[in-house]
Design a protein around this motif. Structure first.
Motif, PDB file in Angstrom:
ATOM      1  N   THR A   1       0.833  -1.194   0.000  1.00  0.00           N
ATOM      2  CA  THR A   1       0.000   0.000   0.000  1.00  0.00           C
ATOM      3  C   THR A   1       0.874   1.253   0.000  1.00  0.00           C
ATOM      4  OG1 THR A   1      -1.609  -1.221   1.351  1.00  0.00           O
ATOM      5  CG2 THR A   1      -1.929   1.155   1.129  1.00  0.00           C
ATOM      6  N   PRO A   2       0.655   2.167  -0.937  1.00  0.00           N
ATOM      7  CA  PRO A   2       1.455   3.398  -0.951  1.00  0.00           C
ATOM      8  C   PRO A   2       1.273   4.202   0.337  1.00  0.00           C
ATOM      9  CG  PRO A   2       0.284   3.115  -3.031  1.00  0.00           C
ATOM     10  CD  PRO A   2      -0.261   2.094  -2.091  1.00  0.00           C
ATOM     11  N   LYS A   3       2.343   4.859   0.747  1.00  0.00           N
ATOM     12  CA  LYS A   3       2.310   5.640   1.981  1.00  0.00           C
ATOM     13  C   LYS A   3       1.226   6.703   1.939  1.00  0.00           C
ATOM     14  CE  LYS A   3       5.512   8.183   5.014  1.00  0.00           C
ATOM     15  NZ  LYS A   3       6.928   8.620   5.160  1.00  0.00           N
ATOM     16  N   GLU A   4       1.062   7.363   0.802  1.00  0.00           N
ATOM     17  CA  GLU A   4       0.051   8.417   0.682  1.00  0.00           C
ATOM     18  C   GLU A   4      -1.350   7.849   0.891  1.00  0.00           C
ATOM     19  OE1 GLU A   4      -1.423  11.924  -2.442  1.00  0.00           O
ATOM     20  OE2 GLU A   4       0.004  10.390  -3.107  1.00  0.00           O
ATOM     21  N   THR A   5      -1.586   6.638   0.376  1.00  0.00           N
ATOM     22  CA  THR A   5      -2.883   5.991   0.569  1.00  0.00           C
ATOM     23  C   THR A   5      -3.133   5.710   2.039  1.00  0.00           C
ATOM     24  OG1 THR A   5      -2.816   4.964  -1.628  1.00  0.00           O
ATOM     25  CG2 THR A   5      -4.263   3.943   0.004  1.00  0.00           C
ATOM     26  N   VAL A   6      -2.126   5.168   2.720  1.00  0.00           N
ATOM     27  CA  VAL A   6      -2.254   4.866   4.148  1.00  0.00           C
ATOM     28  C   VAL A   6      -2.623   6.125   4.923  1.00  0.00           C
ATOM     29  CG1 VAL A   6      -1.020   4.093   6.217  1.00  0.00           C
ATOM     30  CG2 VAL A   6      -0.661   2.911   4.040  1.00  0.00           C
ATOM     31  N   LEU A   7      -1.888   7.199   4.695  1.00  0.00           N
ATOM     32  CA  LEU A   7      -2.118   8.439   5.434  1.00  0.00           C
ATOM     33  C   LEU A   7      -3.474   9.060   5.099  1.00  0.00           C
ATOM     34  CD1 LEU A   7       1.466   9.983   5.155  1.00  0.00           C
ATOM     35  CD2 LEU A   7       0.426   8.930   7.172  1.00  0.00           C
ATOM     36  N   ASN A   8      -3.835   9.059   3.829  1.00  0.00           N
ATOM     37  CA  ASN A   8      -5.121   9.645   3.427  1.00  0.00           C
ATOM     38  C   ASN A   8      -6.300   8.929   4.077  1.00  0.00           C
ATOM     39  OD1 ASN A   8      -3.770  11.419   1.608  1.00  0.00           O
ATOM     40  ND2 ASN A   8      -5.512  11.323   0.211  1.00  0.00           N
ATOM     41  N   TYR A   9      -6.237   7.604   4.096  1.00  0.00           N
ATOM     42  CA  TYR A   9      -7.366   6.852   4.632  1.00  0.00           C
ATOM     43  C   TYR A   9      -7.423   6.889   6.156  1.00  0.00           C
ATOM     44  CZ  TYR A   9      -9.329   4.988   0.318  1.00  0.00           C
ATOM     45  OH  TYR A   9      -9.971   4.867  -0.890  1.00  0.00           O
ATOM     46  N   ILE A  10      -6.273   6.988   6.818  1.00  0.00           N
ATOM     47  CA  ILE A  10      -6.318   7.173   8.272  1.00  0.00           C
ATOM     48  C   ILE A  10      -7.056   8.472   8.597  1.00  0.00           C
ATOM     49  CG2 ILE A  10      -5.004   7.517  10.396  1.00  0.00           C
ATOM     50  CD1 ILE A  10      -2.739   5.859   9.134  1.00  0.00           C
ATOM     51  N   LYS A  11      -6.733   9.531   7.862  1.00  0.00           N
ATOM     52  CA  LYS A  11      -7.407  10.819   8.072  1.00  0.00           C
ATOM     53  C   LYS A  11      -8.892  10.723   7.733  1.00  0.00           C
ATOM     54  CE  LYS A  11      -3.161  13.361   6.998  1.00  0.00           C
ATOM     55  NZ  LYS A  11      -2.449  14.167   5.965  1.00  0.00           N
ATOM     56  N   ALA A  12      -9.215  10.008   6.639  1.00  0.00           N
ATOM     57  CA  ALA A  12     -10.614   9.871   6.224  1.00  0.00           C
ATOM     58  C   ALA A  12     -11.429   9.114   7.268  1.00  0.00           C
ATOM     59  CB  ALA A  12     -10.695   9.165   4.869  1.00  0.00           C
ATOM     60  N   MET A  13     -10.827   8.073   7.859  1.00  0.00           N
ATOM     61  CA  MET A  13     -11.517   7.323   8.913  1.00  0.00           C
ATOM     62  C   MET A  13     -11.646   8.157  10.179  1.00  0.00           C
ATOM     63  SD  MET A  13     -10.154   3.374   8.493  1.00  0.00           S
ATOM     64  CE  MET A  13      -8.398   3.753   8.649  1.00  0.00           C
ATOM     65  N   ARG A  14     -10.585   8.868  10.527  1.00  0.00           N
ATOM     66  CA  ARG A  14     -10.605   9.721  11.726  1.00  0.00           C
ATOM     67  C   ARG A  14     -11.689  10.786  11.633  1.00  0.00           C
ATOM     68  NH1 ARG A  14      -5.798  13.762  11.771  1.00  0.00           N
ATOM     69  NH2 ARG A  14      -7.224  14.632  10.202  1.00  0.00           N
ATOM     70  N   ASP A  15     -11.866  11.344  10.453  1.00  0.00           N
ATOM     71  CA  ASP A  15     -12.765  12.484  10.280  1.00  0.00           C
ATOM     72  C   ASP A  15     -14.148  12.099   9.747  1.00  0.00           C
ATOM     73  OD1 ASP A  15     -10.577  13.986  11.066  1.00  0.00           O
ATOM     74  OD2 ASP A  15      -9.961  14.446   9.006  1.00  0.00           O
ATOM     75  N   ARG A  16     -14.413  10.810   9.590  1.00  0.00           N
ATOM     76  CA  ARG A  16     -15.693  10.413   8.997  1.00  0.00           C
ATOM     77  C   ARG A  16     -16.860  10.812   9.906  1.00  0.00           C
ATOM     78  NH1 ARG A  16     -14.086   5.960  11.782  1.00  0.00           N
ATOM     79  NH2 ARG A  16     -15.716   4.703  12.779  1.00  0.00           N
ATOM     80  N   LYS A  17     -17.996  11.065   9.289  1.00  0.00           N
ATOM     81  CA  LYS A  17     -19.182  11.474  10.037  1.00  0.00           C
ATOM     82  C   LYS A  17     -19.863  10.258  10.660  1.00  0.00           C
ATOM     83  CE  LYS A  17     -22.863  12.564   7.545  1.00  0.00           C
ATOM     84  NZ  LYS A  17     -23.732  13.193   6.521  1.00  0.00           N
ATOM     85  N   ASP A  18     -20.624  10.527  11.691  1.00  0.00           N
ATOM     86  CA  ASP A  18     -21.427   9.481  12.319  1.00  0.00           C
ATOM     87  C   ASP A  18     -22.573   9.121  11.373  1.00  0.00           C
ATOM     88  OD1 ASP A  18     -23.694   8.400  13.981  1.00  0.00           O
ATOM     89  OD2 ASP A  18     -22.163   8.541  15.537  1.00  0.00           O
ATOM     90  N   ARG A  19     -22.709   7.838  11.068  1.00  0.00           N
ATOM     91  CA  ARG A  19     -23.776   7.404  10.168  1.00  0.00           C
ATOM     92  C   ARG A  19     -24.718   6.406  10.852  1.00  0.00           C
ATOM     93  NH1 ARG A  19     -19.765   8.543   6.137  1.00  0.00           N
ATOM     94  NH2 ARG A  19     -20.668  10.004   4.631  1.00  0.00           N
ATOM     95  N   PHE A  20     -24.856   6.546  12.161  1.00  0.00           N
ATOM     96  CA  PHE A  20     -25.765   5.645  12.869  1.00  0.00           C
ATOM     97  C   PHE A  20     -27.210   5.883  12.426  1.00  0.00           C
ATOM     98  CE2 PHE A  20     -28.025   3.863  16.606  1.00  0.00           C
ATOM     99  CZ  PHE A  20     -27.482   2.588  16.545  1.00  0.00           C
ATOM    100  N   GLU A  21     -27.549   7.124  12.142  1.00  0.00           N
ATOM    101  CA  GLU A  21     -28.907   7.423  11.672  1.00  0.00           C
ATOM    102  C   GLU A  21     -29.145   6.807  10.294  1.00  0.00           C
ATOM    103  OE1 GLU A  21     -32.673   8.747  12.451  1.00  0.00           O
ATOM    104  OE2 GLU A  21     -30.937   8.852  13.794  1.00  0.00           O
ATOM    105  N   VAL A  22     -28.107   6.785   9.471  1.00  0.00           N
ATOM    106  CA  VAL A  22     -28.211   6.130   8.161  1.00  0.00           C
ATOM    107  C   VAL A  22     -28.491   4.645   8.354  1.00  0.00           C
ATOM    108  CG1 VAL A  22     -26.957   5.538   6.036  1.00  0.00           C
ATOM    109  CG2 VAL A  22     -26.686   7.816   7.049  1.00  0.00           C
ATOM    110  N   TRP A  23     -27.772   4.045   9.290  1.00  0.00           N
ATOM    111  CA  TRP A  23     -27.971   2.621   9.600  1.00  0.00           C
ATOM    112  C   TRP A  23     -29.395   2.372  10.096  1.00  0.00           C
ATOM    113  CZ3 TRP A  23     -25.686  -1.893   8.724  1.00  0.00           C
ATOM    114  CH2 TRP A  23     -26.021  -2.988   9.500  1.00  0.00           C
ATOM    115  N   LYS A  24     -29.849   3.189  11.011  1.00  0.00           N
ATOM    116  CA  LYS A  24     -31.186   3.009  11.601  1.00  0.00           C
ATOM    117  C   LYS A  24     -32.287   3.112  10.557  1.00  0.00           C
ATOM    118  CE  LYS A  24     -32.192   5.277  15.367  1.00  0.00           C
ATOM    119  NZ  LYS A  24     -32.244   6.382  16.371  1.00  0.00           N
ATOM    120  N   THR A  25     -32.147   4.052   9.646  1.00  0.00           N
ATOM    121  CA  THR A  25     -33.248   4.365   8.741  1.00  0.00           C
ATOM    122  C   THR A  25     -33.157   3.667   7.386  1.00  0.00           C
ATOM    123  OG1 THR A  25     -32.076   6.354   7.980  1.00  0.00           O
ATOM    124  CG2 THR A  25     -33.621   6.615   9.823  1.00  0.00           C
ATOM    125  N   PHE A  26     -32.038   3.011   7.105  1.00  0.00           N
ATOM    126  CA  PHE A  26     -31.929   2.285   5.831  1.00  0.00           C
ATOM    127  C   PHE A  26     -33.024   1.227   5.768  1.00  0.00           C
ATOM    128  CE2 PHE A  26     -30.233  -1.204   3.198  1.00  0.00           C
ATOM    129  CZ  PHE A  26     -29.986  -0.510   2.025  1.00  0.00           C
TER     130      PHE A  26
END
Length: 253
Positions: free
Chosen positions: A168-193
């Motif tokens: 895995t490229p280093k840039e990919t690793v770093l980008n996705y760690i940030k994306a996971m850290r900053d992701r929004k709460d989607r519990f309401e999406v889960w509840k209402t799907f």
């Protein structure tokens, strides 16, 4: 460009891998499920063979890329099941596409955003990768994903995941760690799907704590806990996971 494999015939099922994994992790599971379904295993953007000129900066961008891929491949009304990071992406797709998805599944994953402690851990990981590189990170990251009592019997799988992760490229690793850290709460999406929802949890999972998984149970069509299993049920309890997946898919056509 999204790299993928396609096996079988029938209703479409998309399997999404987790962080620093690739489509190859699903090979045993997909072979079995392809007997009754049209199974797609994808490399998420930046991982495996899905390399492009630019990386997505957040999970919403990943979801848009996958929606466009589905349109290109004429994949309609799929069930999407994601492992860990793949589950976060599945939820972003559920928010984006709604009833265009037949169903969704979280495989050792969560609809909750990172809490403060988890965000702190992500930041420490970013610093570690910047200082020591991907190889050293992956070597320390993969083994604890397995419950201690399953490590010796899964050494081949651990070695495979380390090999995949180190590519895995280093840039990919770093980008996705940030994306996971900053992701929004989607519990309401889960509840209402409105479609069927599957959640597979490991009682000994150190990445997605069992209490977090249990909080989803009342809003889940099919909820399963795997005893003595960590974060990698598709390896640690492969036959049980296959049984769960087949039952879920058979009920949904």
């Amino acid at each position: 460009m999204i790299s993928f494999t396609k096996q079988g015939k029938g209703n479409p099922l998309i399997l999404l891998h987790g962080f620093c994994e690739s489509k190859e992790m699903w090979q045993d599971i997909s072979r079995e499920l392809a007997q009754e379904h049209r199974v797609y295993c994808l490399d998420l953007p930046g991982f495996g063979d899905s390399q492009g000129k630019s990386l997505p900066q957040n999970l919403e961008e990943v979801a848009v890329i996958l929606q466009e891929w589905m349109e290109e491949q004429s994949v309609y009304n799929p069930i999407i099941i994601g492992h860990s990071l793949g589950g976060y992406v599945a939820l972003a797709l559920a928010e984006l596409m709604g009833s265009e998805l037949r169903g969704i599944g979280l495989f050792h994953s969560s609809a909750f955003a990172d809490d403060e402690a988890k965000q702190h851990t992500r930041n420490k990981t970013i610093s570690f990768v910047k200082k020591h590189g991907v190889d050293k990170f992956i070597a320390s990251f993969v083994p604890p994903l397995f419950a201690e009592l399953h490590k010796s019997e899964n050494q081949e799988a651990i070695d495979l995941l380390i090999e995949i992760g180190k590519k895995t490229p280093k840039e990919t690793v770093l980008n996705y760690i940030k994306a996971m850290r900053d992701r929004k709460d989607r519990f309401e999406v889960w509840k209402t799907f409105q479609g069927p929802k599957l959640l597979i949890a490991g009682e000994l999972d150190q990445a997605v704590k069992i209490d977090s998984s249990r909080a989803h149970q009342d809003f889940t069509t099919a909820y399963h806990e795997l005893a003595d299993v960590g974060h990698m049920g598709m390896f640690e309890a492969k036959e049980k996971c296959l049984e769960i997946l087949k039952a879920f898919l058979e009920q949904r056509g």
